[in-house]
Enzyme design. Sequence first.
Site, PDB file in Angstrom:
ATOM      1  N   ASP A  67      35.997  32.781  33.729  1.00 43.42           N
ATOM      2  CA  ASP A  67      36.374  32.974  35.129  1.00 43.42           C
ATOM      3  C   ASP A  67      35.147  33.041  36.028  1.00 43.42           C
ATOM      4  O   ASP A  67      34.011  33.104  35.549  1.00 43.42           O
ATOM      5  CB  ASP A  67      37.246  34.236  35.313  1.00 43.42           C
ATOM      6  CG  ASP A  67      36.727  35.439  34.531  1.00 43.42           C
ATOM      7  OD1 ASP A  67      35.517  35.465  34.199  1.00 43.42           O
ATOM      8  OD2 ASP A  67      37.515  36.353  34.258  1.00 43.42           O
ATOM      9  N   ASN A 137      43.843  47.587  33.590  1.00 43.32           N
ATOM     10  CA  ASN A 137      45.259  47.290  33.878  1.00 43.32           C
ATOM     11  C   ASN A 137      45.838  46.281  32.894  1.00 43.32           C
ATOM     12  O   ASN A 137      46.925  45.758  33.110  1.00 43.32           O
ATOM     13  CB  ASN A 137      45.416  46.775  35.316  1.00 43.32           C
ATOM     14  CG  ASN A 137      44.743  45.432  35.542  1.00 43.32           C
ATOM     15  OD1 ASN A 137      44.037  44.925  34.670  1.00 43.32           O
ATOM     16  ND2 ASN A 137      44.951  44.843  36.706  1.00 43.32           N
ATOM     17  N   HIS A 139      44.518  43.309  32.092  1.00 41.88           N
ATOM     18  CA  HIS A 139      44.260  41.885  32.344  1.00 41.88           C
ATOM     19  C   HIS A 139      43.323  41.311  31.277  1.00 41.88           C
ATOM     20  O   HIS A 139      42.552  42.034  30.653  1.00 41.88           O
ATOM     21  CB  HIS A 139      43.748  41.639  33.780  1.00 41.88           C
ATOM     22  CG  HIS A 139      42.334  42.022  34.067  1.00 41.88           C
ATOM     23  ND1 HIS A 139      41.863  42.212  35.356  1.00 41.88           N
ATOM     24  CD2 HIS A 139      41.266  42.238  33.269  1.00 41.88           C
ATOM     25  CE1 HIS A 139      40.578  42.515  35.319  1.00 41.88           C
ATOM     26  NE2 HIS A 139      40.198  42.541  34.059  1.00 41.88           N
ATOM     27  N   GLU A 144      45.964  38.760  35.885  1.00 42.05           N
ATOM     28  CA  GLU A 144      46.423  40.098  36.231  1.00 42.05           C
ATOM     29  C   GLU A 144      47.875  40.285  35.777  1.00 42.05           C
ATOM     30  O   GLU A 144      48.559  39.310  35.455  1.00 42.05           O
ATOM     31  CB  GLU A 144      46.312  40.296  37.750  1.00 42.05           C
ATOM     32  CG  GLU A 144      44.903  40.081  38.317  1.00 42.05           C
ATOM     33  CD  GLU A 144      43.924  41.217  37.995  1.00 42.05           C
ATOM     34  OE1 GLU A 144      44.181  42.015  37.087  1.00 42.05           O
ATOM     35  OE2 GLU A 144      42.876  41.283  38.657  1.00 42.05           O
TER      36      GLU A 144
HETATM   37  P1  PGA Z   1      34.356  45.224  31.652  1.00 41.00           P
HETATM   38  O1  PGA Z   1      35.493  44.283  32.194  1.00 41.00           O
HETATM   39  O2  PGA Z   1      33.847  44.581  30.401  1.00 41.00           O
HETATM   40  O3  PGA Z   1      33.329  45.256  32.731  1.00 41.00           O
HETATM   41  O4  PGA Z   1      34.981  46.553  31.370  1.00 41.00           O
HETATM   42  C1  PGA Z   1      36.459  43.796  31.331  1.00 41.00           C
HETATM   43  C2  PGA Z   1      37.554  43.133  32.111  1.00 41.00           C
HETATM   44  O5  PGA Z   1      37.899  43.582  33.212  1.00 41.00           O
HETATM   45  O6  PGA Z   1      38.101  42.137  31.607  1.00 41.00           O
END
Ligand code: PGA
Length: 241
Positions: A67, A137, A139, A144
């Site tokens: 992404d 959450n 995702h 999302e």
């Molecule tokens: P993080 O993000 O590794 O910074 O916790 C993971 C994500 O949101 O997919």
Amino acid sequence: MRVLVTPDYRTLSEEAAALVARAVRMKPDLALGLPTGNTPLGMYEELIRKHRQEELDFSRVRTFNLDEYLGIAPGHPRSYHAYMKTRFFDHVNVRPEHAHIPDGSPGIDAALECERYENAIRDSGGIDLLIVGIGTNGHIAFNEPGSSFDSRTRVVSLAPETIQNAWKHFANEAEIPKHAITVGIRTILDARHILLLAAGPAKAEAIERALRSPVSESVPASAIQLHSDVIVILDEAARRH
Ligand code: PGA
């Protein structure tokens, strides 16, 4: 699905890097799906160490990031282009022409870029090993809650919780992107192997829901239950007690 619980973040990073290194040694032109965020930083450090000290060769490896923020130029310090350059690509021998990241530049025809990116993955023969983190959450990449399991690369709106979690990386709220380009859930499920990484207590509930709740589009990471070749590496803190 195999779930490996490691005592700490360092061991998680070493196990993840060892798995990636084995895959690269078995298939030197491996197509890797790569995440950004905090979770994979230790894995990238360990892969860099393996490149320097153990001759791990990325010269034929192809990479596809999952992404990128939309409306941010690749040169912006908070872009995922910049993250990948400073955290990984500057330190290993992935060829620039083999490193793919969606282009979220301001003014870009985003729909066309999404189509181009999905086609690039398909034309490369598909992703062999896709590494992904998980949001608080649930995702995966920027898919999302509510994302269709049939989704492919597309423009998405970031969830309020995702924007909240990004605050620490941006100077002020106005600077935080509200949209992104992300590979879809179907793009992720098309990968031959999936490696999901989660570290820290903030991820424990999301992991519990992803692995044990019924599969549901309200928990995007639960989609991995539908895949036949998944390894999850958690640190002890990310396991619900
Ligand atoms: P993080 O993000 O590794 O910074 O916790 C993971 C994500 O949101 O997919």
